[in-house]
Design an enzyme around this catalytic site. Structure first.
Site, mmCIF file in Angstrom:
data_model
loop_
_atom_site.group_PDB
_atom_site.id
_atom_site.type_symbol
_atom_site.label_atom_id
_atom_site.label_comp_id
_atom_site.label_asym_id
_atom_site.label_seq_id
_atom_site.Cartn_x
_atom_site.Cartn_y
_atom_site.Cartn_z
ATOM 1 N N GLY A 32 -26.878 18.415 51.606
ATOM 2 C CA GLY A 32 -26.537 16.805 51.469
ATOM 3 C C GLY A 32 -26.391 16.116 52.776
ATOM 4 N N ASP A 75 -14.312 28.397 56.683
ATOM 5 C CA ASP A 75 -13.732 27.481 55.623
ATOM 6 C C ASP A 75 -12.750 26.657 56.256
ATOM 7 O OD1 ASP A 75 -11.716 26.355 53.641
ATOM 8 O OD2 ASP A 75 -12.440 27.684 52.258
ATOM 9 N N VAL A 76 -12.843 25.267 56.340
ATOM 10 C CA VAL A 76 -12.176 24.536 56.931
ATOM 11 C C VAL A 76 -10.839 24.216 56.845
ATOM 12 C CG1 VAL A 76 -14.140 22.875 57.356
ATOM 13 C CG2 VAL A 76 -12.816 22.291 55.428
ATOM 14 N N TYR A 166 -9.182 12.390 45.705
ATOM 15 C CA TYR A 166 -10.024 12.431 46.411
ATOM 16 C C TYR A 166 -9.565 10.838 47.232
ATOM 17 C CZ TYR A 166 -14.820 11.154 48.346
ATOM 18 O OH TYR A 166 -15.902 10.792 49.368
ATOM 19 N N LYS A 170 -8.954 10.562 51.284
ATOM 20 C CA LYS A 170 -9.630 9.782 52.047
ATOM 21 C C LYS A 170 -8.763 8.609 52.834
ATOM 22 C CE LYS A 170 -13.379 11.720 51.894
ATOM 23 N NZ LYS A 170 -14.120 12.549 52.976
ATOM 24 N N VAL A 199 -23.910 7.502 48.479
ATOM 25 C CA VAL A 199 -25.111 8.205 49.167
ATOM 26 C C VAL A 199 -25.593 9.099 48.195
ATOM 27 C CG1 VAL A 199 -25.562 9.642 51.275
ATOM 28 C CG2 VAL A 199 -23.767 7.990 51.537
ATOM 29 N N THR A 201 -26.319 12.089 47.146
ATOM 30 C CA THR A 201 -26.240 13.573 47.448
ATOM 31 C C THR A 201 -25.858 14.164 46.067
ATOM 32 O OG1 THR A 201 -23.801 13.405 47.643
ATOM 33 C CG2 THR A 201 -25.324 13.054 49.647
#
Length: 310
Positions: A32, A75-76, A166, A170, A199, A201
Site C-alpha cells: 500500500g 511489530d510496532v 480508528y 488518529k 487513498v 489501498t
C-alpha cells in the site's frame, strides 16, 4: 535547454534532493502507501529501512529499490523489537535522518457489540505503535536534526460512526505529535502530521465491500469521497519529508476543514441520524474485522496474539 532522457532526469532530481544518501525509516512498508512511499523516497536518493511484521513483503519491496535498503521485521507495538530494529538500521545504513510512522490497522462496526480486544489492538497499533516508533528512532533524529512524519487521517478531526477505534487512535496520534513537536523543536528535530482522506489501498477497497461503510462514504460531498491514487499521495508525502513540513493535507482543501473542525461533529451527527436507521433496516450492523491485507497480516503477529489473549 537540453532534452534529458528519463533516466538522466531522475538522476538529476535525486542528486538535488536533500534526502540523497540519507537514511529514512518507513513502517508498514510491505504494501500500500508504505511501499509506494518507500519507492518514491528511494527515487529521491534516500537509503530505506523498511520496518514491519511482514518480512516477505518487506524484502520484496526492498528488492525493487534503486538505493541501499534493509528490511527489518518488527511489530510496532513491541518496544524491544523496535529498539533492536533501530540498532540494525543504524549498523546497516547509518544514523536515521527521517522516520515515517505509517503502520496502521482499521476495522469497522458498531461499538456496542464489537470485540474489545480488536478495538484495543487498533489503538495499540495506530497510537501506541506510532509513539514507540518515535521513541526508538528519536536518538538518531536528535543526532541528525531529523524529521518525524506521522501518517494520520481526516479521522483525527472528522470522526465517523462505525469507526470508533480508528478515529480515537488518529485523534490521539495527532495530539501526541503536537506534544512531541514542542518537546524536541529546540533540538532541531521537526515533527509533521499528514492528514489523508481516501487513498487507493487494499484497506479502503476492503472497506467498500461492507455496505454501511460504503454508504457512509457515498453520502460525503463529492470532493470528500474521491479516492486518490497511492503513487500520487506518496509523491506528495515525499515532498513533505524533503521540506520537513509541520502539516500536509491530502487533498489540500482538508486544510480548510481543519480550520472549521468544530463544525464537523454536528454535520456527521445529522447525516448519521438520517442514514443509519435506513441502512440498519436493510441489514444488521456487524463488525468488519480488520480491513485489507495489512489487517489480515496483523492477525498473525505476536502482538495481535497477545492482545487477543488479554
Amino acid at each position: 535547454m537540453t532534452d534529458d532522457s528519463p533516466h538522466e532526469h531522475r538522476t538529476r532530481r535525486a542528486t538535488a534532493s536533500p534526502l540523497k544518501d540519507r537514511t529514512v525509516v518507513v513502517t508498514g512498508a510491505a504494501r500500500g502507501l508504505g511501499a509506494a512511499l518507500a519507492r518514491a523516497l528511494a527515487a529521491r536518493g534516500a537509503r530505506l529501512a523498511l520496518v514491519g511484521h511482514e518480512r516477505t513483503g518487506l524484502e520484496a519491496v526492498a528488492a525493487t529499490l534503486p538505493t541501499p535498503s534493509v528490511a527489518v521485521e518488527a511489530d510496532v507495538t513491541d518496544e524491544e523489537a523496535l529498539h533492536d530494529a533501530a540498532r540494525t538500521v543504524r549498523a546497516r545504513l547509518g544514523p536515521v535522518s527521517a522516520v515515517v510512522a505509517n503502520a496502521g490497522v482499521a476495522e469497522g462496526g458498531p461499538f456496542l457489540n464489537g470485540d474489545m480486544a480488536s478495538w484495543r489492538r487498533v489503538v495499540d497499533v495506530n497510537l501506541t505503535g506510532s509513539a514507540l516508533t518515535a521513541r526508538a528512532f528519536l536518538p538518531d533524529l536528535l543526532e541528525t536534526s531529523g524529521y518525524h512524519l506521522q501518517i494520520a487521517s481526516l479521522a483525527a478531526f472528522g470522526a465517523s460512526p462505525m469507526m470508533s477505534a480508528y478515529c480515537a487512535s488518529k485523534a490521539g496520534v495527532e495530539a501526541f505529535c503536537h506534544a512531541l513537536r514542542a518537546e524536541v523543536a529546540h533540538h532541531g528535530v521537526a515533527v509533521g502530521v499528514a492528514y489523508l482522506n481516501w487513498v487507493d489501498t487494499d484497506m479502503i477497497r476492503d472497506a467498500d465491500r461492507h455496505p454501511v461503510l460504503r454508504e457512509l462514504r457515498a453520502h460525503m460531498p463529492p470532493p470528500a469521497r474521491r479516492v486518490r491514487p497511492v503513487d500520487e499521495v506518496a509523491a506528495l508525502l515525499t515532498r513533505t519529508v524533503e521540506r520537513r513540513r509541520t502539516a500536509v493535507y491530502v487533498p489540500a482543501w482538508l486544510r480548510l476543514v481543519q480550520v472549521g473542525r468544530a463544525a464537523l461533529p454536528p454535520v456527521v451527527l445529522r447525516v448519521s441520524r438520517r442514514e443509519l436507521p435506513r441502512l440498519e433496516a436493510v441489514e444488521a450492523f456487524r463488525a468488519t474485522g480488520f480491513l485489507g491485507g495489512g489487517g489480515l497480516a496483523d492477525r498473525g503477529s505476536p502482538g495481535r496474539e497477545t492482545a487477543t489473549r488479554g
